[in-house]
Design a protein around this motif. Sequence first.
Motif, PDB file in Angstrom:
ATOM      1  N   ASP A 380       0.802  -1.217   0.000  1.00  0.00           N
ATOM      2  CA  ASP A 380       0.000   0.000   0.000  1.00  0.00           C
ATOM      3  C   ASP A 380       0.840   1.274   0.000  1.00  0.00           C
ATOM      4  OD1 ASP A 380      -2.222  -1.668   0.215  1.00  0.00           O
ATOM      5  OD2 ASP A 380      -2.196  -1.583   2.409  1.00  0.00           O
ATOM      6  N   VAL A 381       2.113   1.179   0.348  1.00  0.00           N
ATOM      7  CA  VAL A 381       2.922   2.375   0.591  1.00  0.00           C
ATOM      8  C   VAL A 381       4.193   2.346  -0.252  1.00  0.00           C
ATOM      9  CG1 VAL A 381       4.227   3.676   2.318  1.00  0.00           C
ATOM     10  CG2 VAL A 381       2.051   2.605   2.942  1.00  0.00           C
ATOM     11  N   THR A 382       4.533   3.509  -0.839  1.00  0.00           N
ATOM     12  CA  THR A 382       5.811   3.698  -1.517  1.00  0.00           C
ATOM     13  C   THR A 382       6.422   5.014  -1.070  1.00  0.00           C
ATOM     14  OG1 THR A 382       5.112   2.472  -3.484  1.00  0.00           O
ATOM     15  CG2 THR A 382       7.008   3.929  -3.725  1.00  0.00           C
ATOM     16  N   VAL A 383       7.691   4.967  -0.695  1.00  0.00           N
ATOM     17  CA  VAL A 383       8.453   6.166  -0.359  1.00  0.00           C
ATOM     18  C   VAL A 383       9.502   6.369  -1.447  1.00  0.00           C
ATOM     19  CG1 VAL A 383       9.993   7.272   1.308  1.00  0.00           C
ATOM     20  CG2 VAL A 383       8.084   5.843   2.106  1.00  0.00           C
ATOM     21  N   ASP A 384       9.507   7.555  -2.060  1.00  0.00           N
ATOM     22  CA  ASP A 384      10.476   7.886  -3.103  1.00  0.00           C
ATOM     23  C   ASP A 384      11.416   8.971  -2.626  1.00  0.00           C
ATOM     24  OD1 ASP A 384       9.939   6.451  -5.742  1.00  0.00           O
ATOM     25  OD2 ASP A 384       7.920   7.134  -5.235  1.00  0.00           O
ATOM     26  N   LEU A 385      12.711   8.771  -2.878  1.00  0.00           N
ATOM     27  CA  LEU A 385      13.739   9.763  -2.604  1.00  0.00           C
ATOM     28  C   LEU A 385      14.527   9.994  -3.887  1.00  0.00           C
ATOM     29  CD1 LEU A 385      15.109   8.377   0.794  1.00  0.00           C
ATOM     30  CD2 LEU A 385      13.392  10.178   0.477  1.00  0.00           C
ATOM     31  N   ALA A 386      14.988  11.226  -4.102  1.00  0.00           N
ATOM     32  CA  ALA A 386      15.736  11.527  -5.322  1.00  0.00           C
ATOM     33  C   ALA A 386      16.726  12.656  -5.076  1.00  0.00           C
ATOM     34  CB  ALA A 386      14.794  11.891  -6.463  1.00  0.00           C
ATOM     35  N   TYR A 387      17.794  12.632  -5.860  1.00  0.00           N
ATOM     36  CA  TYR A 387      18.801  13.688  -5.842  1.00  0.00           C
ATOM     37  C   TYR A 387      19.217  14.009  -7.273  1.00  0.00           C
ATOM     38  CZ  TYR A 387      23.387  15.890  -5.676  1.00  0.00           C
ATOM     39  OH  TYR A 387      24.447  16.732  -5.896  1.00  0.00           O
ATOM     40  N   SER A 388      19.326  15.306  -7.593  1.00  0.00           N
ATOM     41  CA  SER A 388      19.787  15.746  -8.908  1.00  0.00           C
ATOM     42  C   SER A 388      20.867  16.796  -8.751  1.00  0.00           C
ATOM     43  CB  SER A 388      18.634  16.339  -9.724  1.00  0.00           C
ATOM     44  OG  SER A 388      17.685  15.368 -10.086  1.00  0.00           O
ATOM     45  N   TYR A 389      21.805  16.770  -9.665  1.00  0.00           N
ATOM     46  CA  TYR A 389      22.826  17.813  -9.712  1.00  0.00           C
ATOM     47  C   TYR A 389      22.924  18.301 -11.147  1.00  0.00           C
ATOM     48  CZ  TYR A 389      27.302  20.225  -9.653  1.00  0.00           C
ATOM     49  OH  TYR A 389      28.288  21.166  -9.788  1.00  0.00           O
ATOM     50  N   LEU A 390      22.855  19.622 -11.335  1.00  0.00           N
ATOM     51  CA  LEU A 390      22.989  20.180 -12.679  1.00  0.00           C
ATOM     52  C   LEU A 390      24.097  21.213 -12.700  1.00  0.00           C
ATOM     53  CD1 LEU A 390      21.806  23.306 -13.207  1.00  0.00           C
ATOM     54  CD2 LEU A 390      19.630  22.170 -12.815  1.00  0.00           C
ATOM     55  N   TRP A 391      24.693  21.352 -13.858  1.00  0.00           N
ATOM     56  CA  TRP A 391      25.707  22.375 -14.064  1.00  0.00           C
ATOM     57  C   TRP A 391      25.513  22.973 -15.447  1.00  0.00           C
ATOM     58  CZ3 TRP A 391      26.338  17.191 -14.123  1.00  0.00           C
ATOM     59  CH2 TRP A 391      26.888  16.601 -15.254  1.00  0.00           C
ATOM     60  N   GLU A 392      25.872  24.255 -15.557  1.00  0.00           N
ATOM     61  CA  GLU A 392      25.691  24.980 -16.810  1.00  0.00           C
ATOM     62  C   GLU A 392      27.040  25.345 -17.418  1.00  0.00           C
ATOM     63  OE1 GLU A 392      23.318  28.410 -16.198  1.00  0.00           O
ATOM     64  OE2 GLU A 392      21.458  27.281 -15.912  1.00  0.00           O
ATOM     65  N   GLU A 393      27.018  25.555 -18.716  1.00  0.00           N
ATOM     66  CA  GLU A 393      28.177  26.146 -19.363  1.00  0.00           C
ATOM     67  C   GLU A 393      28.379  27.559 -18.820  1.00  0.00           C
ATOM     68  OE1 GLU A 393      27.276  26.446 -23.492  1.00  0.00           O
ATOM     69  OE2 GLU A 393      25.607  27.828 -23.193  1.00  0.00           O
ATOM     70  N   ASP A 394      29.614  28.042 -18.816  1.00  0.00           N
ATOM     71  CA  ASP A 394      29.867  29.419 -18.391  1.00  0.00           C
ATOM     72  C   ASP A 394      29.047  30.377 -19.254  1.00  0.00           C
ATOM     73  OD1 ASP A 394      31.598  28.330 -16.630  1.00  0.00           O
ATOM     74  OD2 ASP A 394      33.402  29.299 -17.413  1.00  0.00           O
ATOM     75  N   THR A 395      28.390  31.295 -18.602  1.00  0.00           N
ATOM     76  CA  THR A 395      27.474  32.192 -19.290  1.00  0.00           C
ATOM     77  C   THR A 395      27.942  33.626 -19.139  1.00  0.00           C
ATOM     78  OG1 THR A 395      25.635  30.688 -18.821  1.00  0.00           O
ATOM     79  CG2 THR A 395      25.081  32.947 -19.437  1.00  0.00           C
ATOM     80  N   LYS A 396      28.082  34.328 -20.257  1.00  0.00           N
ATOM     81  CA  LYS A 396      28.566  35.708 -20.229  1.00  0.00           C
ATOM     82  C   LYS A 396      27.399  36.693 -20.277  1.00  0.00           C
ATOM     83  CE  LYS A 396      33.089  34.782 -22.259  1.00  0.00           C
ATOM     84  NZ  LYS A 396      33.775  34.993 -20.966  1.00  0.00           N
ATOM     85  N   ILE A 397      27.495  37.725 -19.453  1.00  0.00           N
ATOM     86  CA  ILE A 397      26.534  38.811 -19.424  1.00  0.00           C
ATOM     87  C   ILE A 397      27.205  40.046 -20.004  1.00  0.00           C
ATOM     88  CG2 ILE A 397      25.049  40.241 -17.974  1.00  0.00           C
ATOM     89  CD1 ILE A 397      24.293  37.297 -17.962  1.00  0.00           C
ATOM     90  N   ASN A 398      26.592  40.625 -21.014  1.00  0.00           N
ATOM     91  CA  ASN A 398      27.069  41.881 -21.600  1.00  0.00           C
ATOM     92  C   ASN A 398      25.854  42.785 -21.765  1.00  0.00           C
ATOM     93  OD1 ASN A 398      29.988  41.190 -22.287  1.00  0.00           O
ATOM     94  ND2 ASN A 398      28.881  39.537 -23.298  1.00  0.00           N
ATOM     95  N   ARG A 399      25.519  43.464 -20.705  1.00  0.00           N
ATOM     96  CA  ARG A 399      24.257  44.195 -20.666  1.00  0.00           C
ATOM     97  C   ARG A 399      24.501  45.701 -20.671  1.00  0.00           C
ATOM     98  NH1 ARG A 399      19.261  42.568 -22.148  1.00  0.00           N
ATOM     99  NH2 ARG A 399      17.627  43.550 -20.918  1.00  0.00           N
ATOM    100  N   SER A 400      23.717  46.436 -21.447  1.00  0.00           N
ATOM    101  CA  SER A 400      23.816  47.893 -21.470  1.00  0.00           C
ATOM    102  C   SER A 400      22.426  48.487 -21.641  1.00  0.00           C
ATOM    103  CB  SER A 400      24.741  48.373 -22.595  1.00  0.00           C
ATOM    104  OG  SER A 400      24.201  48.022 -23.856  1.00  0.00           O
ATOM    105  N   ARG A 401      22.278  49.719 -21.218  1.00  0.00           N
ATOM    106  CA  ARG A 401      20.992  50.410 -21.333  1.00  0.00           C
ATOM    107  C   ARG A 401      21.247  51.881 -21.601  1.00  0.00           C
ATOM    108  NH1 ARG A 401      19.029  49.849 -16.292  1.00  0.00           N
ATOM    109  NH2 ARG A 401      17.968  47.888 -16.740  1.00  0.00           N
ATOM    110  N   SER A 402      20.554  52.458 -22.584  1.00  0.00           N
ATOM    111  CA  SER A 402      20.609  53.890 -22.870  1.00  0.00           C
ATOM    112  C   SER A 402      19.273  54.504 -22.484  1.00  0.00           C
ATOM    113  CB  SER A 402      20.881  54.141 -24.360  1.00  0.00           C
ATOM    114  OG  SER A 402      22.116  53.594 -24.749  1.00  0.00           O
TER     115      SER A 402
END
Length: 431
Positions: A380-402
């Motif tokens: 009658d019973v199920t216990v679920d456990l989970a773990y995830s690890y994610l990583w991204e490529e290096d991301t560059k921000i070049n933001r400007s506003r006039s």
Amino acid sequence: MKTTWLKTALALAVGAMSSQTMAAGFALNEQSISGMGTSYAGRSSSADDATTLFGNPAGMSRLTREEVSFGAAAIKANTDIKDASGSFNAGPLNGPTSGSNDGDMVPATAVPMGYYVNPIDDKWALGVGVYVPFGLATDYESGFQGRYFGDYSEVAVITVQPTISYRFNDKLSVGFGPTLNRITGELQSASPSIAGDGRVKVKGDDTAVGFNAGVLYEFTPHTRMGVTYHSKVEYTLEGDTKITGAGFGAANGSKYDASLDLTTPESVDVSLTHELNDRWTLYAGAMWTRWSRFEAIIIENEGVPGPLKGSLAPIVEEQDWHDTWSYALGAAFKLNQQWTLRTGLAFDQSPTNNTHRSPRIPSGDRTAVSFGLAWDPTEDVTVDLAYSYLWEEDTKINRSRSYQNGALVQNYNATYENSAHGFGASLSYRF
């Protein structure tokens, strides 16, 4: 200064579209802990428990007993900011922008979920689910160098989905559920002036309707394929924009009615589940998301006094997001009647682009690996456990506003290194 606060509010709204969540853009994957263990590789075809109501409503037809499932996932993101610089290139504030770049701006966040499914007979099943399909929380430190492009965001969509499924025969099942979606958000940013930083706070909410639909086809008793369609949902967030700080002059402390149109995108999820033998089950999946709907942000403001009307007209800022694909492979191994092990690997494209990416949209393409454990102490019973690890490529921000009068050009540049840990636990009970 007359246009500063609205442009800052606009940047904040753009920031609401992303954070280091466990899916691309500002979507969340955490609607199933059993699915989390395989990196959601079999999301639309596994139909292992009541969480299939989200993954594929047609999968409810595979459940033979009344079942309730509830749980939560915790997300802890990490960000390192390198090679950061900021400046004003014209006007009275000409020179470098001071500030820190501590990173780790995403607080630990819990994502709850709950489902109930009741098979009426061997054809029909009814259910209801409550989950969070989209959301983010970002909170930079006080004095963040990129604060003028947004330093605080908290946005969440909570969905209630009543659902029905029908099984035509041993092979084909369909399912459908309307979704009632509530979105809330609070967005803040700093605003520059020679008198010191001001602050802009935008708050809004809305309720809108969408739907989820799915098809499940069982080629054999051991092999099945699922297709799920999650519809777009169109919101008009209504609330207010409040400005504070000496730089706003007589408008300091003013509050204006504000509205923002936002559409969360539709997606199509396709996956395959194959039970290799009594112990091994294999999963593969792909999902397409129409992020290209997010082309620009438009903020409308009402009740603005005469001196500010000319500078508070609607402003359109291009975002130009693109459609994305995500892919996943997973496996489950049944140790015995009580224990099942799961693992999965996923790749998720980012919808952002190098031209318009900002400090509030710092995500890039990402890879995730997951592990899961299911424990069945009784039938009658199920216990679920989970773990995830994610990583991204290096991301560059070049933001400007006039600014509109051409008196000020503002810049912020940095490189972001993003990663995140996800932990999940759920309990399923069958009546």
